[in-house]
Design a protein around this motif. Structure first.
Motif, mmCIF file in Angstrom:
data_model
loop_
_atom_site.group_PDB
_atom_site.id
_atom_site.type_symbol
_atom_site.label_atom_id
_atom_site.label_comp_id
_atom_site.label_asym_id
_atom_site.label_seq_id
_atom_site.Cartn_x
_atom_site.Cartn_y
_atom_site.Cartn_z
ATOM 1 N N THR A 1 -14.993 -2.643 -1.665
ATOM 2 C CA THR A 1 -15.362 -2.435 -0.268
ATOM 3 C C THR A 1 -14.322 -1.516 0.361
ATOM 4 O O THR A 1 -13.155 -1.541 -0.039
ATOM 5 C CB THR A 1 -15.402 -3.775 0.500
ATOM 6 O OG1 THR A 1 -14.173 -4.461 0.275
ATOM 7 C CG2 THR A 1 -16.555 -4.639 0.059
ATOM 8 N N LEU B 1 0.847 -1.191 0.000
ATOM 9 C CA LEU B 1 0.000 0.000 0.000
ATOM 10 C C LEU B 1 0.879 1.236 0.000
ATOM 11 O O LEU B 1 1.843 1.331 0.762
ATOM 12 C CB LEU B 1 -0.892 0.019 1.241
ATOM 13 C CG LEU B 1 -2.040 -0.992 1.288
ATOM 14 C CD1 LEU B 1 -2.793 -0.863 2.597
ATOM 15 C CD2 LEU B 1 -3.000 -0.794 0.123
ATOM 16 N N GLN B 2 0.540 2.156 -0.867
ATOM 17 C CA GLN B 2 1.281 3.419 -0.926
ATOM 18 C C GLN B 2 0.605 4.386 0.029
ATOM 19 O O GLN B 2 -0.429 4.965 -0.294
ATOM 20 C CB GLN B 2 1.304 3.924 -2.366
ATOM 21 C CG GLN B 2 2.133 2.996 -3.240
ATOM 22 C CD GLN B 2 2.067 3.327 -4.702
ATOM 23 O OE1 GLN B 2 1.001 3.519 -5.241
ATOM 24 N NE2 GLN B 2 3.211 3.389 -5.361
ATOM 25 N N TYR C 1 -7.535 -6.906 -5.547
ATOM 26 C CA TYR C 1 -6.428 -5.964 -5.394
ATOM 27 C C TYR C 1 -6.892 -4.804 -4.522
ATOM 28 O O TYR C 1 -8.100 -4.652 -4.266
ATOM 29 C CB TYR C 1 -5.927 -5.457 -6.754
ATOM 30 C CG TYR C 1 -6.920 -4.653 -7.531
ATOM 31 C CD1 TYR C 1 -7.065 -3.283 -7.312
ATOM 32 C CD2 TYR C 1 -7.729 -5.253 -8.485
ATOM 33 C CE1 TYR C 1 -7.988 -2.541 -8.020
ATOM 34 C CE2 TYR C 1 -8.661 -4.523 -9.202
ATOM 35 C CZ TYR C 1 -8.783 -3.162 -8.966
ATOM 36 O OH TYR C 1 -9.704 -2.424 -9.661
ATOM 37 N N THR C 2 -5.948 -4.015 -4.070
ATOM 38 C CA THR C 2 -6.307 -2.883 -3.211
ATOM 39 C C THR C 2 -5.788 -1.584 -3.820
ATOM 40 O O THR C 2 -4.825 -1.590 -4.589
ATOM 41 C CB THR C 2 -5.672 -3.022 -1.815
ATOM 42 O OG1 THR C 2 -4.279 -3.246 -1.998
ATOM 43 C CG2 THR C 2 -6.279 -4.134 -1.020
ATOM 44 N N ARG C 3 -6.429 -0.521 -3.462
ATOM 45 C CA ARG C 3 -5.918 0.798 -3.833
ATOM 46 C C ARG C 3 -6.315 1.761 -2.726
ATOM 47 O O ARG C 3 -7.222 1.455 -1.936
ATOM 48 C CB ARG C 3 -6.459 1.254 -5.189
ATOM 49 C CG ARG C 3 -7.934 1.480 -5.211
ATOM 50 C CD ARG C 3 -8.441 1.754 -6.617
ATOM 51 N NE ARG C 3 -9.873 1.995 -6.587
ATOM 52 C CZ ARG C 3 -10.432 3.186 -6.430
ATOM 53 N NH1 ARG C 3 -9.675 4.257 -6.310
ATOM 54 N NH2 ARG C 3 -11.737 3.343 -6.410
ATOM 55 N N VAL C 4 -5.638 2.867 -2.673
ATOM 56 C CA VAL C 4 -5.950 3.858 -1.650
ATOM 57 C C VAL C 4 -6.611 5.027 -2.340
ATOM 58 O O VAL C 4 -6.164 5.480 -3.392
ATOM 59 C CB VAL C 4 -4.660 4.322 -0.937
ATOM 60 C CG1 VAL C 4 -4.975 5.392 0.095
ATOM 61 C CG2 VAL C 4 -3.987 3.138 -0.266
ATOM 62 N N CYS D 1 -16.878 -5.133 -7.527
ATOM 63 C CA CYS D 1 -17.362 -4.434 -6.343
ATOM 64 C C CYS D 1 -16.151 -3.924 -5.577
ATOM 65 O O CYS D 1 -15.091 -4.519 -5.617
ATOM 66 C CB CYS D 1 -18.123 -5.393 -5.436
ATOM 67 S SG CYS D 1 -19.260 -6.434 -6.299
ATOM 68 N N ILE E 1 -8.847 2.478 2.283
ATOM 69 C CA ILE E 1 -8.332 1.431 1.392
ATOM 70 C C ILE E 1 -9.530 0.831 0.688
ATOM 71 O O ILE E 1 -10.494 0.423 1.338
ATOM 72 C CB ILE E 1 -7.596 0.337 2.192
ATOM 73 C CG1 ILE E 1 -6.381 0.936 2.886
ATOM 74 C CG2 ILE E 1 -7.170 -0.799 1.285
ATOM 75 C CD1 ILE E 1 -5.744 -0.002 3.884
ATOM 76 N N LYS E 2 -9.467 0.797 -0.613
ATOM 77 C CA LYS E 2 -10.556 0.192 -1.375
ATOM 78 C C LYS E 2 -10.097 -1.174 -1.868
ATOM 79 O O LYS E 2 -9.053 -1.293 -2.510
ATOM 80 C CB LYS E 2 -10.923 1.070 -2.560
ATOM 81 C CG LYS E 2 -11.359 2.464 -2.151
ATOM 82 C CD LYS E 2 -12.722 2.773 -2.638
ATOM 83 C CE LYS E 2 -13.207 4.075 -2.047
ATOM 84 N NZ LYS E 2 -14.269 4.690 -2.768
ATOM 85 N N GLN E 3 -10.892 -2.159 -1.524
ATOM 86 C CA GLN E 3 -10.586 -3.530 -1.948
ATOM 87 C C GLN E 3 -11.535 -3.900 -3.069
ATOM 88 O O GLN E 3 -12.750 -3.916 -2.878
ATOM 89 C CB GLN E 3 -10.825 -4.479 -0.776
ATOM 90 C CG GLN E 3 -9.557 -4.963 -0.159
ATOM 91 C CD GLN E 3 -9.784 -5.907 0.979
ATOM 92 O OE1 GLN E 3 -8.951 -5.990 1.829
ATOM 93 N NE2 GLN E 3 -10.872 -6.618 1.001
ATOM 94 N N ALA E 4 -10.972 -4.177 -4.221
ATOM 95 C CA ALA E 4 -11.820 -4.494 -5.365
ATOM 96 C C ALA E 4 -12.022 -5.993 -5.465
ATOM 97 O O ALA E 4 -11.102 -6.775 -5.220
ATOM 98 C CB ALA E 4 -11.176 -3.976 -6.632
ATOM 99 N N HIS F 1 -12.092 0.022 3.517
ATOM 100 C CA HIS F 1 -11.462 -0.364 4.787
ATOM 101 C C HIS F 1 -10.636 0.818 5.277
ATOM 102 O O HIS F 1 -10.171 1.641 4.488
ATOM 103 C CB HIS F 1 -10.562 -1.586 4.590
ATOM 104 C CG HIS F 1 -11.318 -2.772 4.097
ATOM 105 N ND1 HIS F 1 -11.790 -3.762 4.925
ATOM 106 C CD2 HIS F 1 -11.704 -3.122 2.848
ATOM 107 C CE1 HIS F 1 -12.433 -4.662 4.199
ATOM 108 N NE2 HIS F 1 -12.392 -4.305 2.933
#
Lengths: 869, 308
Positions: free
Chosen positions: B22, A769-770, A839-842, B20, A851-854, B24
Motif C-alpha cells: 500500500t 526510513l531513508q 516492512y516499509t520501503r521508499v 500486497c 512510502i510503500k508498506q508491504a 503512503h
C-alpha cells in the motif's frame, strides 16, 4: 545501578533475617553443648546426662515414654539438636523456663500431619500442574508443582481438603488424619469450566502469588487457540495476552514487555529451546496436541527461573494416558499431525508420541512439473516428539523426552550458460535448520515434605546451508564450486531442583545447575574445482560454562500478607573471564477485603547469551553468542505493581498491572561493523546500549458461561539508547507499540457447535526510513566514479508504520462417532482483509516519492479435520 | 482431476501469501538538506572535491553542483583554497597528495553549512609480479591472476582490488581505439574473508558479499602472493588486443570503511527485511567521504590461450 542492587540485596537479607528471627526464640540454654558417648540411651538417661553436664532440670509430661531407647552418635551437639532428634515433635514440644526445660504434649490444634501425593486427570492419569489444594479450615493451601506433586501440612483436626483445577470438577476430601499420609488425587473433567474455590483461594493467600504477571494455559485454553494458516499455534495464543506482542505480522516470536524475542526463556520439559519458529517464524515449533500445560511469566520471576531477562515460557508435554491407548490425527491446509499415547505397562509406564509434517514439498513438485517449470523448489518442516514416563515405585519416577524438528528448503535453478551453444549451468541451494532436545529427569520423593527433580539435558540447534554451482559437460553436471556453512549451539546441562514444604506457611524451593555451551558462529568449507579450502580461523567455536544456584521461600506471613523472597546466584566462565551476578527476587501479595489482591514484584535478571541479528525478522541465520571478556551480560531490573479482583465467584476477573523495566547491555551491530574483519572477534562488531520500558496492562476475563473470553489492553513505551548509534540520541525500540488491544470471544452453542472471534489492534511499529537522496562515489569504479543516488536516513525508527489490526473468526464442529470424535475447524484469518504492514520501503522518482508498506498476508480461509480416538 | 486439485490448493496458498503493497505519503516533518562531499584522492594526484546537497524526499528537489562553496585543504601549516572548475569539481593545482601526510578538508557554504574531515594518505606498495595463469584441473570458465607484492611493515595497510578489460582495436596506425569496462574479480584468498567467492545464496548470510577490500593483518610486513580470477566468458574476441587492467591500490582506513558500507548498502537494499544501512562518512554532521588511496595500475596483456 550496581549500588542500587546491593542496597536491594541488603534490604532483602535484613527482611529474611528478621522473618527468621521473629519465628524462632533461640535460648542460650539450648545452645549449650552436650557430650555424648556412642551408645543407646533411654530418654530418661539422656535427660539425666544433660542435667549433670549442663546443670539444668527436665520436667516432662507422663505421656512421654521416657523409657524409649534412642541411639546417638558420639560427639558434641547442642542441646536443641539433641532434643529435636529424640523427641517426636509432631506430638510434643519443649519450652525453656529459666534453668528448666519443660516437655509438654501438643494441643489438638498444634498436632499437624503432612499429606503428599500427585494430582492426576481421572481419565488419562495425566499429571495436573498447578492444581489448588486447600484446607478451608486451617486457611492454608498449596499448588501442585510441575510434575503434579503436592505436599501440605495440616492440623490433625482438619476435616476437609478441597482440590480444584480449571476445567475439572472440584473434589472435597473428608479427612481423618492419624499421621502423615499419601493421597493421590484424581480429578474428573467437567463440561463447563469450573471456578477455582474462591473461599479456599481467599484463605490460601500464598496461592495468589502465582498470578503476578503470570498466565497459565491448560489443555482447555490451548484448544481454544484459533488457527492461523490451518495451524493452531501456541505462541499466536500467547501474543493475545497483555504485555505480549508479535514481533512482526504472522511471526511466532514473542515480544514481552519490550524485550526482543531472544530474551525469552522457552523451556520444553525443562530444556531451553533456542529457535522456536518454522517457516521463518510464522509457526512455532510446538505441536498444541502434545502440550499439557504452559506457564508464561512476564515479571515477578521466582528465583528458580533465570538465564533470560524478559520472560519465561515453561511448556510441559503430556505424559500419555496411563490406562488406555488413545490418539488423534488431523489434516490441515499445509500439514498433517498424528498423536498416539497410552500405557506401555498399565499405570506404570506411559508414552506420548507426536508427529507433524507439512506436505508443501509433496504438492509443489508435481505442480511445477505440470506447469513445465524446469526449476525445482522444495520446502517442508516437521516435528517429532516422544516422551516416556516410568513409575519406578511410589517415591521414584523417571521421564525421558526427545524432540526433533526442523525446516528444509531446497532450490535448484537450471539455466543456459551465457549462451545456449556453450552449455547449461545449474545452481543448487539448500537450507536447513532445526532443534534437537533430549532430557532424562528423575523425580524422587525423599520425605513427605521434600521432593526433588534431577535433569540431564542435551540439546542442539543447527543452521546449515549449501550453495553448489555446476556446469553441464556431455550429459552430466560437473561441480565448479560448493560452499557449506553451518552454525549452531550445543548444550549439555545437569540440574537439580528441591521442593521443600516444612510447614503450611513455607514452601521452599532451591536448586543448582550447570550448563556447558558450545557456540559455532560459523563454520565454512569451500570446494573449488578439485581443491578444498577450509576457513580454519572461522571454524573456531566458543565454549562457556554457565552455573547457578537459587533459593526461594514462598511464605504466608499473615492471613492477608504473603511473599516469595528469593535469591539467585548466576555465573558463566567464558574463556578465562568469569561473569557473576546475584539476583534478588521479591513478590508480595496483600489481600484487601474479601478478594482484592494487591501484588508487588521486583526481579533482577541476567542473560549470558546474545543474539545478533541484521534483519527485522527472527531468522535462523541469526547467531547466538556468549558473553566475552569485552561484552557484558544483559542485565535487567523490573518492578511490577498489580491489583486483581474476581467477581461473581470468579466468573469475571479484572486485573491491572504496571511495570517498569531497565535493561542494560543489549547489543546492536555497531555503525561500522562492516569494517571489522570477518574473522575478527564478533565483539568488535557490536555496541552495547540500554533499554527502558514502562507499561500498564489491563485484563478482563469472563471464565464461565456460554460466552467466555477476555479483553487485554496495554499502554507502553519502549526506548533504546546507544552511545554509538543514532548520534547518541534515544530512539524508539523496534518493539515499541503505544497501544495494544485484543479481544477474544468464544460462544458454545452446544456440544457440537462453538464459534470464536478475535480482534487484534496494535499501534504502528517504528521503522527507519531513508528519506535523503545523496550522490555518492563508487569505490569500485575505475572510470566513472559516481553511483546512482543513494538513500540515507537521519534518525533510527523515527517513523511509524500503519496500525496493525485484524479480525479472526473460527467455527468448530464436533461430532461423537462410534469409535471417537470428529472435529472440523474452519477459520478465517484477517477476515476483513486489512493489509497489515510488515516492512516499509521508499520508492518513486524525483518529486513523487511514496512510502510503500508491504503486507505478508491478506485474508486466509483455512480448515482442519481432526479425528480423536 | 489432479490438476484441479493442485490448482485449487495453490490458489488458496497464493491468496494466503500474496504480498500486497500500500502507498503512503512521505511524512510532512521538515527535513533539511545536508552537504554531501565526495572526494577520493590519489597520491601524486590533484585534489578533486565534489560538493552537492542531499535531497530530502519530502522537500524541494535540489539538483546540480554547489559552485559557491568555500572548500579548503589543510596540511600542517599550509592551507589551499580549491576553485570550482569546468568539470563541476573543486580543485587546486597548488598541491598534490603525498603518501604518509595528514590532510583536512573543510567545506563551508553560505555560512550555514559546515563540514570537516581528516585523512591520512597511504603509501604505495611495490608490486613485484603480476600475471595470468591456469592450472590443470581449473574450471574452464576461469582465468587466474596472481599479484606478488611486498607489504609495508611500518603501518597497517588496506588494499582494494578492482579490474577492467581493455580492448584495443587496431584499424591502421591512425585509427586505433580502445574500449574498456569494469569486471568483477573473484577470489578464494583468505584475505578477502570469502566476500569474493561466487555465491548465489537466496538469503545472503554475508552482507559484505562482493567487497573488494582487505587488510594486511594476516601478512603484515611480508611478501604476499594474491590470487584471484576473472570469468573468461567476457574475453570473447579474437579481433582485438585485450589487456586485463588490475587496479591494486593501497587505501586508507576511511576508504576501507566506506567501501564496505557501500557494498553492504547495495546488498541490504535487495533484502527488505534487513535493517537499513547508511554509507560510512568521516564528515561527522554531514554526508560524504574524504578518503585517499595510492594507485597501482597493472596492465597484463592477455595471451591467446587466456581467451575462451
Amino acid at each position: 545501578m550496581r549500588i542500587a542492587r546491593y542496597v536491594q540485596i541488603i534490604f532483602l537479607f535484613c527482611l529474611i533475617t528478621k522473618i527468621v528471627l521473629a519465628q524462632k526464640d533461640v535460648s542460650n540454654c539450648l545452645e549449650q553443648s552436650v557430650d555424648i558417648s556412642s551408645r543407646t540411651y533411654s530418654l530418661k538417661e539422656l535427660f539425666e546426662e544433660a542435667e549433670l553436664q549442663l546443670g539444668i532440670k527436665f520436667s516432662y509430661t507422663n505421656k512421654l515414654d521416657v523409657s524409649k531407647k534412642v541411639s546417638l552418635n558420639e560427639g558434641s551437639a547442642s542441646l536443641e539438636n539433641v532434643l529435636n532428634r529424640i523427641i517426636d515433635l509432631k506430638r510434643f514440644k519443649y519450652k525453656v523456663r529459666k534453668n528448666k526445660i519443660l516437655i509438654i504434649p501438643l494441643s489438638e490444634k498444634e498436632i499437624k500431619f503432612t499429606i503428599k501425593g500427585f494430582v492426576f486427570d481421572a481419565q488419562s492419569s495425566e499429571s495436573l500442574i498447578g492444581a489448588h489444594i486447600i484446607s478451608p479450615l486451617s486457611m492454608t493451601g498449596t499448588v501442585s508443582n510441575s510434575f503434579g506433586f503436592y505436599s501440605i501440612t495440616l492440623p490433625a483436626k482438619s476435616s476437609l481438603l478441597t482440590l480444584s483445577y480449571v476445567g475439572y470438577k472440584m473434589k472435597v476430601l473428608n479427612l481423618n488424619l492419624k499421621g502423615d499420609t499419601t493421597i493421590n488425587i484424581f480429578l474428573n473433567r467437567e463440561e463447563e469450566l469450573s471456578t477455582v474455590n474462591v473461599l479456599g483461594r481467599k484463605a490460601a493467600n500464598m496461592n495468589n502469588l502465582t498470578g503476578l504477571s503470570t498466565f497459565e494455559l491448560n489443555q482447555a485454553d490451548i484448544n481454544k487457540i484459533q488457527a492461523t494458516f490451518g495451524e493452531a499455534d501456541l505462541f499466536k495464543g500467547l501474543q493475545l495476552l497483555p504485555g505480549i506482542q508479535a514481533n512482526t505480522e504472522a511471526s511466532s516470536g514473542l515480544v514481552v514487555r519490550g524485550g526482543s524475542p531472544d530474551q525469552n526463556l522457552i523451556l520444553l520439559d525443562d530444556v531451553p529451546v533456542y529457535y522456536v519458529g518454522h517457516v521463518l517464524g510464522i509457526f512455532s515449533i510446538f505441536n498444541r496436541d502434545a502440550i499439557n500445560k504452559v506457564k508464561i511469566i512476564k515479571g515477578g520471576f521466582p528465583a528458580r527461573y533465570g538465564g533470560r531477562v524478559s520472560s519465561v515460557c515453561d511448556i510441559r508435554l503430556k505424559d500419555g494416558d496411563a490406562k488406555e491407548l488413545h490418539g488423534d490425527f488431523s489434516l490441515g491446509l499445509i500439514s498433517a499431525q498424528f498423536n498416539l499415547h497410552g500405557p506401555i505397562k498399565k499405570d506404570k509406564t506411559t508414552f506420548h508420541l507426536s508427529f507433524r509434517r507439512t506436505y508443501l514439498d509433496l504438492l509443489l513438485g508435481p505442480v511445477l512439473k505440470i506447469a513445465k517449470v524446469k526449476d525445482d523448489l522444495r520446502y517442508f518442516f516437521g516435528d517429532v516428539s516422544f516422551k516416556v514416563k516410568h513409575k519406578i515405585n511410589p517415591r521414584n519416577q523417571l521421564f525421558g523426552s526427545i524432540y526433533y524438528g526442523g525446516d528444509k528448503l531446497r532450490l535448484t535453478i537450471y539455466d543456459d550458460f551465457y549462451d545456449e551453444i556453450s552449455g547449461k549451468e545449474k545452481s543448487k541451494n539448500k537450507f536447513g535448520w532445526g532443534n534437537f532436545t533430549s532430557s532424562i529427569r528423575w523425580n524422587k520423593i525423599f520425605s513427605d515434605k521434600l521432593f526433588a527433580n534431577t535433569s540431564l539435558i542435551y540439546s542442539k540447534y543447527r543452521f546449515i546451508s549449501t550453495d553448489e554451482y555446476a556446469i553441464k559437460k556431455n550429459s552430466s553436471y560437473v561441480s565448479q564450486y560448493r560452499q557449506d556453512f553451518r552454525s549452531g549451539i550445543t548444550d549439555v546441562a545437569l540440574k537439580t531442583d528441591l521442593d521443600y514444604r516444612p510447614s503450611p506457611y513455607h514452601s521452599i524451593k532451591s536448586g543448582a545447575g550447570v550448563t556447558f555451551h558450545e557456540f559455532i558462529p560459523g563454520k565454512e568449507t569451500y570446494v573449488f574445482g578439485r581443491n578444498i579450502s577450509r576457513n580454519r580461523e572461522n571454524r573456531k567455536s566458543y565454549e562457556s560454562l554457565e552455573f547457578y544456584t537459587y533459593v526461594e521461600d514462598l511464605m504466608q506471613i499473615t492471613k492477608r500478607f504473603s511473599a516469595n523472597v528469593g535469591l539467585r546466584f548466576n555465573g558463566i566462565k567464558s574463556g578465562e573471564k568469569y561473569h557473576l551476578s546475584l539476583e534478588p527476587r521479591l513478590m508480595t501479595n496483600y489481600r484487601i477485603g474479601k478478594d482484592i489482591n494487591v501484588k508487588l514484584g521486583y526481579s533482577s535478571m541476567s542473560q549470558y547469551l546474545h543474539r545478533v541479528t541484521k534483519s527485522i525478522l527472527t531468522l535462523p541465520i541469526d547467531i547466538w553468542l556468549p558473553v566475552t571478556q569485552k561484552i557484558k551480560p544483559i542485565e535487567s531490573d523490573q518492578l511490577v505493581l498489580g491489583i486483581s479482583k474476581p467477581f461473581q465467584k470468579n466468573k469475571y476477573k479484572v486485573s491491572i498491572e504496571g511495570s517498569y523495566k531497565i535493561t542494560e547491555n543489549i547489543l546492536e551491530f555497531s555503525q561500522n561493523f562492516n569494517a571489522a574483519y570477518y574473522n575478527d572477534s564478533w565483539e568488535n562488531k557490536v555496541t552495547p546500549g540500554k533499554g527502558r520500558y514502562s507499561g500498564i496492562e489491563l485484563m478482563m476475563q469472563k471464565n464461565r458461561g456460554n460466552w467466555t473470553g477476555f479483553m487485554a489492553y496495554t499502554l507502553s513505551l519502549s526506548k533504546w539508547h546507544f552511545v554509538d548509534l543514532n548520534k547518541n540520541q534515544k530512539f524508539y525500540s523496534p518493539f515499541d507499540r503505544r497501544h495494544s488491544f485484543n479481544i477474544n470471544l468464544n460462544k458454545e452453542f452446544s456440544k457440537k457447535l462453538s464459534v470464536s472471534a478475535t480482534w487484534i489492534y496494535a499501534s504502528g511499529a517504528p521503522t527507519t526510513l531513508q528519506l535523503q537522496n545523496i550522490q555518492a562515489v563508487n569505490p569500485h569504479a575505475t572510470s566513472f566514479p559516481f553511483s546512482n543516488l543513494i538513500r540515507q536516513y537521519e534518525q533510527r525508527n523515527a517513523y511509524r508504520m500503519s496500525p496493525y489490526h485484524r479480525l479472526d473468526l473460527g467455527i468448530k464442529l464436533t461430532k461423537q462417532k462410534k469409535k471417537g470424535t470428529r472435529i472440523w475447524e474452519f477459520n478465517i484469518y484477517n477476515a476483513y482483509w486489512n493489509n497489515n504492514p510488515l516492512y516499509t520501503r521508499v520508492s518513486g522518482n524525483s518529486g513523487d516519492y511514496k512510502i510503500k508498506q508491504a503486507s505478508l498476508v491478506g485474508m486466509i480461509p483455512t480448515f482442519r479435520y481432526t479425528y480423536k480416538f | 482431476m489432479k490438476l484441479i486439485y493442485y490448482i485449487s490448493y495453490l490458489s488458496i496458498l497464493f491468496v494466503a501469501f500474496i504480498a500486497c503493497e500500500t502507498e503512503h505519503n512521505i511524512p510532512k516533518e521538515h527535513s533539511e538538506p545536508k552537504l554531501v562531499i565526495n572526494s577520493l584522492v590519489g597520491v601524486d594526484s590533484t585534489v578533486n572535491v565534489n560538493v552537492t546537497y542531499s535531497n530530502p524526499l519530502n522537500g524541494q528537489p535540489y539538483s546540480g553542483f554547489i559552485k559557491d562553496a568555500e572548500v579548503k585543504l589543510v596540511s600542517g601549516t599550509s592551507e589551499y583554497r580549491l576553485q570550482f572548475n569546468d568539470n563541476n569539481l573543486f580543485t587546486t593545482n597548488e598541491v598534490k597528495m603525498e603518501g604518509g601526510r595528514d590532510y583536512s578538508l573543510i567545506v563551508l557554504h553560505k555560512n550555514e553549512q559546515y563540514a570537516f574531515a581528516d585523512e591520512t594518505v597511504p603509501h604505495a606498495v611495490k608490486v613485484l609480479e603480476a600475471d595470468t595463469f591456469r592450472n590443470d584441473g581449473d574450471p574452464e570458465r576461469i582465468l587466474k591472476v596472481k599479484i606478488r607484492f611486498k607489504d609495508n611493515a611500518q603501518m597497517t595497510d588496506y588494499y582494494i582490488l578492482n579490474a577492467s578489460l581493455r580492448f584495443t582495436y587496431d584499424e591502421g596506425a591512425a585509427n586505433e581505439y580502445h574500449y574498456e569496462y569494469d569486471i568483477q574479480p573473484f577470489s578464494q584468498d583468505p584475505v578477502f574473508e570469502h566476500h569474493l567467492i561466487e555465491s548465489q545464496a537466496l538469503i545472503e548470510k554475508n552482507l559484505l558479499a562482493g567487497s573488494r577490500v582487505f587488510s594486511d593483518y594476516r601478512f603484515n610486513g611480508k611478501e604476499k602472493e594474491l590470487n584471484f580470477y576473472v570469468l573468461r566468458e567476457g574475453i570473447w574476441t579474437n579481433s582485438a588486443k585485450v589487456d586485463l587492467i588490475v587496479f591494486f591500490n593501497t587505501i586508507s582506513k576511511n576508504y576501507f570503511h566506506y567501501e564496505r558500507s557501500y557494498v553492504m548498502y547495495n546488498n541490504a537494499k535487495k533484502l527488505p527485511f534487513y535493517k537499513k544501512v547508511n554509507l560510512y562518512s568521516n564528515f561527522r554532521t554531514q554526508f560524504g567521504i574524504f578518503a585517499a588511496y595510492s594507485a597501482n595500475r597493472l596492465v597484463i596483456p592477455l595471451k591467446a590461450e587466456d581467451k575462451i
